[in-house]
Each structure stands twice: as C-alpha cells, then as structure tokens.
Design a protein around this motif. Sequence first.
Motif, PDB file in Angstrom:
ATOM      1  N   GLN A 167       0.835  -1.208   0.000  1.00 44.32           N
ATOM      2  CA  GLN A 167       0.000   0.000   0.000  1.00 44.32           C
ATOM      3  C   GLN A 167       0.863   1.248   0.000  1.00 44.32           C
ATOM      4  OE1 GLN A 167      -3.244  -0.853  -0.617  1.00 44.32           O
ATOM      5  NE2 GLN A 167      -2.208  -2.821  -0.416  1.00 44.32           N
ATOM      6  N   GLN A 211       2.367   1.744  -3.406  1.00 41.45           N
ATOM      7  CA  GLN A 211       1.379   2.239  -4.368  1.00 41.45           C
ATOM      8  C   GLN A 211       1.106   3.721  -4.157  1.00 41.45           C
ATOM      9  OE1 GLN A 211      -2.077  -0.295  -4.143  1.00 41.45           O
ATOM     10  NE2 GLN A 211      -1.075  -1.960  -5.249  1.00 41.45           N
ATOM     11  N   ILE A 212       1.008   4.134  -2.918  1.00 42.86           N
ATOM     12  CA  ILE A 212       0.777   5.558  -2.629  1.00 42.86           C
ATOM     13  C   ILE A 212       1.945   6.383  -3.146  1.00 42.86           C
ATOM     14  CG2 ILE A 212       0.628   7.275  -0.766  1.00 42.86           C
ATOM     15  CD1 ILE A 212      -1.003   5.124   0.810  1.00 42.86           C
ATOM     16  N   TYR A 265      -4.308   6.608  -5.724  1.00 45.08           N
ATOM     17  CA  TYR A 265      -4.385   5.396  -4.899  1.00 45.08           C
ATOM     18  C   TYR A 265      -5.806   5.232  -4.357  1.00 45.08           C
ATOM     19  CZ  TYR A 265      -3.937   2.439  -0.759  1.00 45.08           C
ATOM     20  OH  TYR A 265      -4.123   1.463   0.202  1.00 45.08           O
TER      21      TYR A 265
END
Length: 111
Positions: free
Chosen positions: A89, A92-93, A101
């Motif tokens: 996560q 991805q951010i 995102y």
Amino acid sequence: MDEMRHAEWLIERMVFFEGTPTVSKLNPIKIGKTVTEMINNDDKDELDAVRSYNEAIKLAREVDDQGTVDLLTRILKIEEGHVDWADIQRAQIEQMGLEDYLVNQVGSAAS
C-alpha cells in the motif's frame, strides 16, 4: 477479522492447557487522521505482533510444545502477510500519489 480469529485460536489453546485467558487487557487503538497514518499505525502493530509470535514460537520450541508451535506459526504467516500488504500500500501511494491510490481503492471495492 483475522485478529479475532487468532484470539479465538489462542484462547482455545489456553483452555486446552486448562488456563484462564485474560481478554480484558487490550492494546490501545491508534487511529490515524490520514490514510498513510492508518496504514503506518496498523503496520507498526503488525510488526510488533510478528516479533511477539516469533518469541512465543521460540519459547514453545524450548518446552517441546509442537502443537503451540504449529498454531503460532500459522498465525505468524498471516501476520507477515499483513506486513507485506502495508508495504504494498505504501509503495502504491508513493508511485501513484494518494489521490490516484484512493480512486483505485474505491474502484476495487465497487467491483
């Protein structure tokens, strides 16, 4: 949900050994104000859990309790998956930016 299931399994193991589990002493919940804070707070707790499970597995091996080793190892693998999820996560951010995102997360949930 996973943590509730883990607690249930651990309580069952304690009861098997005729112990009395204490479930009234819970760790404080840290609520993040941003998505990144939420992920980081959760990840810290997951890393603490991984360390604790590793220590408990070591102790269970020392006392030759293979049943507990097996249970704790099963839970440890799930907790390590939670740590991996948080890493993904955050990556991805960083790669997409927070807004994209979040759009991606909402789109995934709707599918």
